[in-house]
Design an enzyme around this catalytic site. Sequence first.
Site, short mmCIF file in Angstrom:
data_model
loop_
_atom_site.label_atom_id
_atom_site.label_comp_id
_atom_site.label_asym_id
_atom_site.label_seq_id
_atom_site.Cartn_x
_atom_site.Cartn_y
_atom_site.Cartn_z
N GLY A 160 -34.24 -26.02 -97.80
CA GLY A 160 -32.91 -25.99 -97.20
C GLY A 160 -33.02 -26.04 -95.68
O GLY A 160 -34.00 -26.56 -95.13
N SER A 161 -32.04 -25.46 -95.02
CA SER A 161 -31.99 -25.58 -93.56
C SER A 161 -32.99 -24.63 -92.88
O SER A 161 -33.38 -23.60 -93.46
CB SER A 161 -30.58 -25.24 -93.09
OG SER A 161 -30.28 -23.89 -93.42
N GLU A 210 -39.42 -25.18 -97.13
CA GLU A 210 -39.30 -26.62 -96.84
C GLU A 210 -37.97 -26.79 -96.13
O GLU A 210 -36.92 -26.61 -96.75
CB GLU A 210 -39.32 -27.44 -98.14
CG GLU A 210 -40.56 -27.25 -99.00
CD GLU A 210 -41.81 -27.83 -98.37
OE1 GLU A 210 -41.70 -28.67 -97.46
OE2 GLU A 210 -42.91 -27.43 -98.79
N GLU A 224 -45.93 -27.94 -100.78
CA GLU A 224 -45.66 -28.05 -102.20
C GLU A 224 -46.29 -29.34 -102.70
O GLU A 224 -46.91 -30.06 -101.94
CB GLU A 224 -44.14 -28.02 -102.44
CG GLU A 224 -43.53 -26.72 -101.94
CD GLU A 224 -42.08 -26.49 -102.35
OE1 GLU A 224 -41.42 -27.42 -102.82
OE2 GLU A 224 -41.63 -25.35 -102.19
#
Length: 479
Positions: free
Chosen positions: A225-226, A247, A459
Amino acid sequence: MKKLSNYIDGELMPAISGDYLSVYDPSRGEQYAEAPDSDSRDVELAYRAAQKAFPSWSALSVDERSAYLVKIANLIAEHTDELAHAESLDNGKPLTLARRVDIPRAASNFRFFAHAITQFASQSHEMTDAINYTLRQPLGVVGTISPWNLPLYLFTWKIAPALAAGNTVVAKPSEVTPMTAFLLAGLCMSAGLPPGVLNIIHGDGIKVGAEMTKHPGIKAISFTGSTRVGQEIAKVAAPMFKKISLEMGGKNPNIIFADCDYDKMLKTTVLSSFANQGQICLCGSRILVERSIYEKFKNDFVAKTAERKVGPPQDAASKVGAIVSKPHYDKILSYLKIAREEGGQILTGGKTVQPKGYENGWYIEPTIIEGLPHDCRTNQEEIFGPVVTIMPFDTEEEALLYADSTDYGLACTIWTQNLSRAHRLAKHIHSGIVWVNTWLQRDLRTPFGGVKNSGVGREGGEEALRFFTETKNVCIRYL
Ligand code: NAD
């Protein structure tokens, strides 16, 4: 009005509060569904279900766990049409894109990790009088929190490795796009996934996401997300020594040299700028072009972009769909205002669109801006919409300086036929992912993530399996 449910302990249920959040169809700007407005009580219920399921799930053989994941992958693939329609309606993305990319990738995520876990191995280190071997054990109950831009694609990207590694999961999709996560619950039930192994909680960031983060029993949080929310999660997780994978946002540069394969570059740059309305964290939003081809590129890029039809996502002719939500639409428009105030010239786009029959939907033309310095707000802050800037450069050093000048470092794309230059830039640029003469070409075995404010941890492939396991070294002396 369609009512969505949480999926806890193998059952569909409303939030304990009995309240609902509105879910919108961005193509019409209208509410079309409602999702449970969950809170800490639902998180606790999901946690307990996951905790109860952990001993038996983690004790299954790798082949048994893998078989469940393959079943879910097959069911996603069988329901591609239904899921693609749901994703397109919920998110505003062109149906063609959901069918070609989002849903097949969600199936691949499960299939990939179903197989990856069967190949996951750990090391051993021999000494003269002893042997060390390393165990990689599941963490327990883990949490996943995902965004709205690639809803099912990113939701499953986290769940699949977590389950494959033997964890049980409390998963939170974005409250903006909850529909395909809800449909996934039904597919997990059809696959016979044991109750509590995966729990899906709908609701907002504070009442669900933050509660998951601070829950002492949830051992890790994998978040996409942000950057702002990533910071919040890091603040809470750090003193608890909770494992986190973040992320986050990006402001990705495309660096285009005069010696590139021009036609291929042009075609790909249109996509890397405006696919999914520019709402892919990997989209290139700052396009740096070697001065000798700047004017030609500018004219061709503007012409190709202006051809892209903005329209209802379900219409096969639409290349640019709707913006996901009214707040995000307003945010993008506010950046167009900032760009104008900073002296940017809009070469094409810059306006809202009201397609016939969809006049209340949230549509913005793909927009190209020039004439801005690399350090202005438009070139520094993430807009996350169909908006790019173009800028000329004279030397490789100058291109690198501009490219690296933001707080972000997620992805970058380099267009050149000069092999030495490609390697040199790839090595020096501050970015987690570098594409040379391609974009969004993904091999799920590779590490994925960003540097600087774009990410913490990686990831993908083994990196994800490592994140979702704890390492234990065993040393046995035999002399
Ligand atoms: P967001 O940060 O607003 O929300 C993401 C998720 O976090 C949602 O599920 C939300 O409910 C939840 N959340 C909100 N506040 C929270 C809190 N305090 N604690 C825990 N969870 C909370 O992001 P968004 O608007 O949904 O998505 C867009 C952003 O995602 C962009 O910045 C984009 O760059 C980024 N993104 C990054 C990647 C990547 O791989 N790096 C991929 C896709 C999107």
